[in-house]
Design a protein around this motif. Structure first.
Motif, PDB file in Angstrom:
ATOM      1  N   GLU A 165      28.437 -21.874  20.170  1.00  0.00           N
ATOM      2  CA  GLU A 165      29.187 -23.116  20.358  1.00  0.00           C
ATOM      3  C   GLU A 165      28.403 -24.289  19.767  1.00  0.00           C
ATOM      4  OE1 GLU A 165      29.535 -24.244  24.432  1.00  0.00           O
ATOM      5  OE2 GLU A 165      27.522 -23.555  24.936  1.00  0.00           O
ATOM      6  N   LYS A 171      31.495 -19.966  15.587  1.00  0.00           N
ATOM      7  CA  LYS A 171      32.445 -18.950  16.069  1.00  0.00           C
ATOM      8  C   LYS A 171      32.051 -17.561  15.583  1.00  0.00           C
ATOM      9  CE  LYS A 171      37.407 -17.981  16.266  1.00  0.00           C
ATOM     10  NZ  LYS A 171      38.754 -18.429  15.787  1.00  0.00           N
ATOM     11  N   ARG A 223      31.737 -25.289  12.650  1.00  0.00           N
ATOM     12  CA  ARG A 223      32.513 -24.669  13.740  1.00  0.00           C
ATOM     13  C   ARG A 223      32.771 -23.191  13.428  1.00  0.00           C
ATOM     14  NH1 ARG A 223      35.871 -29.506  12.860  1.00  0.00           N
ATOM     15  NH2 ARG A 223      35.191 -31.129  14.330  1.00  0.00           N
TER      16      ARG A 223
END
Length: 534
Positions: free
Chosen positions: A454, A449, A445
């Protein structure tokens, strides 16, 4: 009855056996006999055609690569049936990272798992030998993370446009990456061509750029330096009840004749992988050795190890060109070295360009069949943007009861019980599993970012049949009550019996293991050559 005789008898003909035989053939003048239960599979000359049929029809490019009745059951990774000259490495991907120095001292550094009876520096020259014999193309990573005594034998496989873009993205996320080392010729050598980026390394390399063991076997046979006996299943080793020395191996032809075979030798080497090496020792029971051979500790078949992974696909705001050398990747080892005070998680990191969600398709979103220009126009739109695949293998520490046992309900044509494999995490690994996998998901994640992207989807290997790159079953150590073989692979209980490669490893690290299996085997070969010279 067929009888063979040799100074050194090697059981198995996979990648560890091939490179050990090459080393022994150079280091000794002893006769070497290699015994393989299966047949030769697809020869190099036929691989272009085999690749074409695989692409056109999904047909396996590897013919005659197993014996129907010689299978492990249980939670194996599914490759135990592979039984042919060259073993599983006839259709491996060629990825060849080294373990990290920490892998050899987990107990000392982190208080978990087991220390090996030697350290990384001891194995470094054998890593180098393995890389040179295979022809590994690699890029030196940061020395602190990727120490090595000598440079890679071949220049790295190129980082193409796609990987260069992904490397910049990884850098933004604070991750240092480099070209993944691979046993593929980046320049032509040893009569094998340069990698043409066909992207079919797995399952089959049509050009011979990727190393496979048949190249070594063909050269050794041509030089008449070894005798390679195929279609012969070794079913039992016999040991002198008083001295413990192995006196002979017995078995049968696996062809239609089923003829009995006896193999007499001075030194016996099991190089048949994590399933069949311990399986043969357990089969070799006698009144003098009722629990099988080399099993004074009761640990033959125990402490099987491997690793699992968390995998993710990420959409990124950049333009890549899908389908260009997708089997090559970036690698990082920075997560294989962690602070001793931290909660235990070590993992590797690999990054690939991916075509997930960007493939051509025959039907559009409304289900209409597309032809010609419409199909191409649809694909051009779908191919815009970028998808990356990231994956981390994490350590799974083995429990003693992570084991291989004989299953009397499953027998081969000769009535031998087949192995049943059951992987089990050590308590410390089981307690950390959910936290470890969430940490990996958090990393992915964070990476998404950092690149303004995504997560498309994440998955882990919890539902896989077992663990990847498995090892163990004949673990090495200095204490005969806690191990099966010594630090060089010699059985504690039998002076002329050696176990090579993956089965001897106490742990499995968190990266692809084939290079280490070979390096450990070459260390054993050097010890055998030294013993044979006495």
């Amino acid at each position: 009855m067929i009888t063979h005789n040799a100074d050194i008898v090697i059981v198995g003909s996979g990648i560890t056996a091939a490179l050990m035989a090459a080393s022994l053939a150079e280091k000794t003048t002893k006769s070497i006999l290699v015994v393989e239960a299966g047949k030769p599979t697809t020869p190099f000359a036929d691989r272009v055609k085999a690749r074409e049929r695989w692409r056109a029809y999904g047909e396996s490019p590897w013919k005659q690569d197993h014996l129907d009745d010689q299978n492990a059951t249980g939670t194996t990774w599914g490759f135990s049936p592979s039984m042919n000259v060259g073993g599983l490495a006839m259709h491996w991907g060629g990825v060849s990272p080294r373990y990290s120095p920490e892998d050899f001292a987990l107990r000392s550094m982190y208080g978990v798992g087991s220390d090996w009876p030697f350290n990384y520096d001891d194995l470094d020259p054998f890593y180098q030998e393995a890389e040179e014999r295979m022809g590994v193309a690699g890029e030196q990573g940061p020395v602190a993370l990727d120490p090595r005594g000598k440079p890679y034998p071949l220049p790295p496989l190129p980082i193409n446009y796609n990987l260069a873009q992904l490397q910049q993205w990884a850098t933004k996320a604070g991750i240092v990456t480099w070209s993944t080392p691979s046993a593929k010729n980046s320049v032509a050598q040893d009569g094998r061509g340069q990698c043409q980026r066909c992207d079919t390394c797995y399952p089959v390399c049509p050009t011979g750029a990727k190393y496979s063991p048949d190249f070594t076997w063909d050269a050794l046979v041509a030089r008449k330096r070894i005798t390679l006996v195929t279609e012969t299943l070794v079913r039992k080793l016999e040991a002198d009840p008083k001295t413990g020395r192995i006196t002979r191996a017995t078995g049968n032809r696996t062809n239609a004749s089923g003829e009995e075979v006896t193999i007499e030798g001075g030194t016996f080497v099991l190089a048949a992988g994590f399933v069949w090496s311990p399986h043969l020792l357990l089969l070799s029971k006698s009144s003098a050795f009722p629990d099988g051979l080399a099993n004074r500790s009761g640990l033959v078949g125990k402490y099987l190890a491997g690793h699992r992974n968390v995998n993710a696909y990420l959409r990124l705001p950049m333009e890549l060109f899908p389908g260009i050398n997708v089997q090559h990747s970036l690698v990082s080892k920075q997560f294989m070295r962690v602070p001793r005070s931290a909660r235990y998680l070590r993992h590797d990191l690999r990054i690939w360009e991916s075509s997930v969600g960007r493939e051509p398709r025959l039907r559009d979103d409304d289900g209409r069949v597309q032809f010609g220009d419409d199909l191409m126009k649809d694909w051009q739109q779908r191919a815009k943007g970028a998808t990356a695949r990231v994956r981390g293998y994490y350590d799974v520490l083995p429990d003693k009861e992570s084991a291989l046992a004989l299953d009397a309900k499953k027998v081969n044509r000769f009535g031998d019980p087949m192995p049943n494999v059951s992987f089990k995490d050590a308590p410390e690994s089981a307690a950390l599993k959910e936290w470890q996998e969430e940490q990996l998901r958090d990393l992915f994640r964070t990476m998404a970012k950092a690149g303004g992207g995504e997560i498309l989807r994440m998955e882990n290997s919890a539902n896989d049949l077992g663990q990847e790159h498995p090892v163990g079953g004949c673990r090495m150590g200095t204490d005969p009550t806690q191990s099966v073989v010594d630090a060089h692979g010699r059985a504690h209980d039998h002076e002329n019996l050696w176990v090579a490669g993956a089965p001897a490893q106490p742990t499995a690290s968190c990266c692809n293991g084939t290079l280490t299996f070979v390096a450990v085997g070459l260390r054993t070969a050097a010890a055998i050559a030294g013993a044979a010279a006495v």
